[in-house]
Write a protein that holds these residues in place. Structure first.
Motif, PDB file in Angstrom:
ATOM      1  N   GLU A  21      40.344  28.488  17.650  1.00  0.00           N
ATOM      2  CA  GLU A  21      39.866  29.505  17.608  1.00  0.00           C
ATOM      3  C   GLU A  21      39.293  30.283  16.031  1.00  0.00           C
ATOM      4  O   GLU A  21      39.368  31.328  16.432  1.00  0.00           O
ATOM      5  CB  GLU A  21      40.176  31.009  17.958  1.00  0.00           C
ATOM      6  CG  GLU A  21      39.703  30.107  20.172  1.00  0.00           C
ATOM      7  CD  GLU A  21      40.704  31.130  20.675  1.00  0.00           C
ATOM      8  OE1 GLU A  21      39.828  31.423  22.326  1.00  0.00           O
ATOM      9  OE2 GLU A  21      41.397  31.727  20.480  1.00  0.00           O
ATOM     10  N   LYS A  22      39.958  29.616  14.827  1.00  0.00           N
ATOM     11  CA  LYS A  22      39.951  29.960  13.896  1.00  0.00           C
ATOM     12  C   LYS A  22      38.773  30.310  13.077  1.00  0.00           C
ATOM     13  O   LYS A  22      38.363  31.333  12.507  1.00  0.00           O
ATOM     14  CB  LYS A  22      40.181  29.599  12.823  1.00  0.00           C
ATOM     15  CG  LYS A  22      42.377  29.500  13.233  1.00  0.00           C
ATOM     16  CD  LYS A  22      42.790  28.547  12.283  1.00  0.00           C
ATOM     17  CE  LYS A  22      45.005  28.744  12.304  1.00  0.00           C
ATOM     18  NZ  LYS A  22      45.006  28.686  11.662  1.00  0.00           N
ATOM     19  N   ASN A  23      37.537  29.009  13.475  1.00  0.00           N
ATOM     20  CA  ASN A  23      36.075  29.081  13.274  1.00  0.00           C
ATOM     21  C   ASN A  23      35.768  29.698  14.230  1.00  0.00           C
ATOM     22  O   ASN A  23      35.121  29.040  15.389  1.00  0.00           O
ATOM     23  CB  ASN A  23      35.901  28.221  12.719  1.00  0.00           C
ATOM     24  CG  ASN A  23      34.872  28.168  12.237  1.00  0.00           C
ATOM     25  OD1 ASN A  23      33.711  28.520  12.250  1.00  0.00           O
ATOM     26  ND2 ASN A  23      33.891  27.258  11.341  1.00  0.00           N
TER      27      ASN A  23
ATOM     28  N   PRO B 241      32.709  28.026  21.866  1.00  0.00           N
ATOM     29  CA  PRO B 241      31.019  27.756  22.402  1.00  0.00           C
ATOM     30  C   PRO B 241      31.362  29.471  23.097  1.00  0.00           C
ATOM     31  O   PRO B 241      30.515  29.869  23.310  1.00  0.00           O
ATOM     32  CB  PRO B 241      31.176  26.998  23.099  1.00  0.00           C
ATOM     33  CG  PRO B 241      32.743  26.295  23.460  1.00  0.00           C
ATOM     34  CD  PRO B 241      33.670  26.722  22.187  1.00  0.00           C
ATOM     35  N   ASP B 242      32.354  29.929  23.781  1.00  0.00           N
ATOM     36  CA  ASP B 242      32.963  31.710  23.826  1.00  0.00           C
ATOM     37  C   ASP B 242      33.939  31.574  23.276  1.00  0.00           C
ATOM     38  O   ASP B 242      35.718  32.264  24.042  1.00  0.00           O
ATOM     39  CB  ASP B 242      32.639  31.398  25.688  1.00  0.00           C
ATOM     40  CG  ASP B 242      32.289  32.891  26.084  1.00  0.00           C
ATOM     41  OD1 ASP B 242      32.746  34.182  25.145  1.00  0.00           O
ATOM     42  OD2 ASP B 242      33.071  32.946  27.363  1.00  0.00           O
ATOM     43  N   TYR B 243      33.684  32.116  22.237  1.00  0.00           N
ATOM     44  CA  TYR B 243      34.862  33.181  21.151  1.00  0.00           C
ATOM     45  C   TYR B 243      35.664  33.862  21.703  1.00  0.00           C
ATOM     46  O   TYR B 243      36.709  34.479  22.113  1.00  0.00           O
ATOM     47  CB  TYR B 243      34.550  33.042  19.457  1.00  0.00           C
ATOM     48  CG  TYR B 243      36.204  33.808  18.966  1.00  0.00           C
ATOM     49  CD1 TYR B 243      36.893  32.428  18.438  1.00  0.00           C
ATOM     50  CD2 TYR B 243      36.085  34.475  18.577  1.00  0.00           C
ATOM     51  CE1 TYR B 243      38.241  32.784  18.108  1.00  0.00           C
ATOM     52  CE2 TYR B 243      36.946  34.835  17.687  1.00  0.00           C
ATOM     53  CZ  TYR B 243      37.626  33.738  17.071  1.00  0.00           C
ATOM     54  OH  TYR B 243      39.086  34.206  16.726  1.00  0.00           O
ATOM     55  N   PHE B 244      34.382  34.968  22.728  1.00  0.00           N
ATOM     56  CA  PHE B 244      35.664  36.110  22.825  1.00  0.00           C
ATOM     57  C   PHE B 244      35.540  35.658  24.800  1.00  0.00           C
ATOM     58  O   PHE B 244      36.072  37.066  25.619  1.00  0.00           O
ATOM     59  CB  PHE B 244      34.319  37.415  23.185  1.00  0.00           C
ATOM     60  CG  PHE B 244      34.264  37.426  21.180  1.00  0.00           C
ATOM     61  CD1 PHE B 244      34.937  37.703  20.469  1.00  0.00           C
ATOM     62  CD2 PHE B 244      32.794  36.610  20.359  1.00  0.00           C
ATOM     63  CE1 PHE B 244      34.288  38.166  19.037  1.00  0.00           C
ATOM     64  CE2 PHE B 244      32.557  36.761  19.967  1.00  0.00           C
ATOM     65  CZ  PHE B 244      33.595  37.642  18.417  1.00  0.00           C
ATOM     66  N   GLY B 245      35.216  34.786  25.459  1.00  0.00           N
ATOM     67  CA  GLY B 245      35.490  34.769  26.578  1.00  0.00           C
ATOM     68  C   GLY B 245      34.455  36.149  27.818  1.00  0.00           C
ATOM     69  O   GLY B 245      34.960  36.475  28.039  1.00  0.00           O
TER      70      GLY B 245
END
Length: 245
Positions: free
Chosen positions: A34-36, A41-45
């Motif tokens: 998740e660093k980038n 596709p859904d970094y913030f959930g």
């Protein structure tokens, strides 16, 4: 493409600087994957913020009468019931998650987000939502030139919003809100709730759904507020980690 003109925010009528509030706690720590943020596709959930059942309970699927159906909304329909259009909630959920995702990304990048609504009965709810997530709202009459001639309107070169969220894309029963066209002219991305009598063509991220029932409006406001707070919370968390390192 997000538009940024200067380093300060604009303030006119009901467009106003709003206070920030406590941010929600993150349930998952950032992993190496998740660093980038742009590669996830859904970094913030945001997919966890609602279910199709939540949309049904809030009456998001209820459209207007068949006679008012806009041709460009036919692809979002599930069918009709007693002369009223019924929206396909599976499609609504897909488009809503996409809209929430881009909203969280703009908040993560410290972008300006403007909530827009012209419905008098829901104006207070929209204003309150903007206050609670530290963003802006405009729920009154839209003056011509706010976006397209902002230097004259505000007396200085002005930074425009990075994203406009239309809780209702209509100004009257038949007329589109003028800010939809103004946003398109200025290349400002837009998220918009489009009912069966609306034209979604000028909205960057259209969300097919009921745009006047209080329970539906309350759900939209809650979801967009949570998405914004998730983006801001993750930015604060990542900045803190960077400072330590």
């Amino acid at each position: 493409m997000l538009l940024k003109v200067l380093k300060y925010r604009f303030n006119l009528g009901s467009i106003r600087l709003l206070s920030t509030v406590a941010l929600p706690e993150q349930t998952e720590p950032a992993s190496d994957k998740e660093k980038n943020v742009l590669n996830h596709p859904d970094y913030f959930g945001v997919h966890r913020l609602f279910t199709v059942e939540d949309l049904f309970i809030a009456k998001v699927h209820l459209g207007h009468k068949e006679g008012t159906l806009h041709d460009n909304m036919k692809g979002y329909l599930y069918g009709s019931r007693l002369g009223h259009c019924i929206l396909d909630l599976d499609k609504t959920a897909e488009y809503l998650r996409l809209a929430l995702n881009i909203t969280a990304h703009v908040a993560y990048r410290d972008g300006i987000i403007l909530f827009i609504n012209r419905s008098p009965q829901n104006g207070h709810m929209v204003d309150k939502t903007a206050i609670e997530c530290g963003e802006y709202s405009h729920t009154r009459f839209w003056r011509s030139g706010i976006f397209t001639n902002s230097k004259v309107q505000f007396g200085a070169v002005t930074r425009l919003p990075d994203l406009c969220i239309f809780i209702n894309t209509l100004n009257t029963v038949l007329d589109m809100h003028p800010a939809v066209k103004d946003s398109a002219k200025m290349s400002i991305p837009t998220v918009g709730i489009v009912d069966t009598n609306c034209n979604p063509n000028l909205i960057t991220y259209p969300v097919p759904g009921n745009d006047d029932t209080p329970s539906a409006i309350e759900l939209y406001c809650k979801l967009f507020k949570n998405a914004i707070l998730l983006g801001k919370a993750r930015r604060k968390e990542n900045n803190h980690e960077n400072e330590k390192s």
